[in-house]
Scaffold this active site. Sequence first.
Site, PDB file in Angstrom:
ATOM      1  N   LEU A  92       0.858  -1.189   0.000  1.00  0.00           N
ATOM      2  CA  LEU A  92       0.000   0.000   0.000  1.00  0.00           C
ATOM      3  C   LEU A  92       0.888   1.231   0.000  1.00  0.00           C
ATOM      4  O   LEU A  92       1.777   1.374   0.852  1.00  0.00           O
ATOM      5  CB  LEU A  92      -0.910  -0.001   1.230  1.00  0.00           C
ATOM      6  CG  LEU A  92      -2.164   0.880   1.181  1.00  0.00           C
ATOM      7  CD1 LEU A  92      -3.074   0.439   0.047  1.00  0.00           C
ATOM      8  CD2 LEU A  92      -2.912   0.808   2.500  1.00  0.00           C
ATOM      9  N   SER A  93       0.673   2.105  -0.959  1.00  0.00           N
ATOM     10  CA  SER A  93       1.529   3.283  -1.089  1.00  0.00           C
ATOM     11  C   SER A  93       1.216   4.328  -0.030  1.00  0.00           C
ATOM     12  O   SER A  93       0.200   4.277   0.654  1.00  0.00           O
ATOM     13  CB  SER A  93       1.356   3.911  -2.475  1.00  0.00           C
ATOM     14  OG  SER A  93       1.996   3.162  -3.460  1.00  0.00           O
TER      15      SER A  93
END
Length: 420
Positions: A92-93
Amino acid sequence: SSRCFVVRHVVMLPALFAPRPRVGPGRLVFDFQRPRGADNAELIREMKESGAFKSSEVEAAFLAVDRGQFVPRDAIDSAYEDGPLRCRNFHLSQPSLYSDAVHALDLKPGVSVLNVGCGTGYLSCIISEITGPSIHHGVDVHEEVLEHARGMFVKLKKPFIKFFRVNALDLDLEHSMLYDRIYLGACAGGDAKRLLDLLAVGGVLVGPFETSQGQFFRRAQRRSETEFEVENLKGVQFATLKCPTSGSPKFVLPYPAWTPETSSRHPQHFIAALRSVLTCTYRPGCSAGLLPRDIWISQVFGFVHPRWFDQPLGDTRVEILEDGTQRPMGAEGEVDRARHARETLELLARHGLLVFGRAPAAPGDAGNDAGLFAARAAEEGSEEDSEDQNSGEEATSSRDEGHSEEDSDVHGAEAPITAP
């Protein structure tokens, strides 16, 4: 009585302190429990103070989607920090990077969306807060994150978002749907740039690309069938898209069936072709007139694939750079992968010197041989297409922010979906 109270709670102690059920090795577990002293509102507040939001609409979209509900148990303590998360197959960025992407996509209600490397669906849910119930597809390789995403879509009442387990490079570019907006969650270089062919004319794609100067988070807008206006937003370092499995079947991202109600969602050249058929029914001697117009509309057009009327594009694509310079969209990403492979092998050789250099060694062992290994590795790396860069196993950090990015492993294969 107090005695009964104590006995009852002593009996409950084994259940309270029992270990959680074990799961298979490497299996992600999603059982959302908010970490103490943190919540989504606090995360959004910090992002706003740092200048991550350029519009109240984007801020409201992030506030409406609780990041913690898309994070597995092992990463939940960091769910409400403005940083990237990685846990086995889960990536997840950084939320502020997503904010940059959402602003660059220039979202509008009703636009169609493709999310490459969709993961658990966090970004897709944020985007859908702005686009509303439009066509929204995502692709990823890991079924366990897709399962959680589908459950979240039910919970959040977003059934219009559809995710598919497929390698992005196994997509059938000639027959898949064209999208108004595309987000790319892993770096595209060389042949992978052909994913731009899934962008409708006038559409916008945002994501990392290999260039001759390194990786850049890029905004690309399709100006015509063969021309793409590109803008480099920031330097980043994403893992690259993995090569598809040899002999894997092509996967067709499905268009919705045409109806008078969904007509506006389809390409203009397709709508023009349908109108031509209807116009032909009025002409004496035209074979289209053998069927009544109502039959064409209600029984035939819904089975016609919109891409049947596309003109052949050939192999030439043109990039229009920020200064107006035009150049062919070449395979510069292939060259960069060789460079990155060489640098990786040189780094391993230097690391070997640090590890083994302390031990006494015969002349030529520690220094010369390690240097020779680095030189040979560099030569081999420049000739081979490095699997390390395609593996998606390293989520390296961004040059300017120091964060790793989402969903490098966005690939897999599944039986193709036939066109409607």
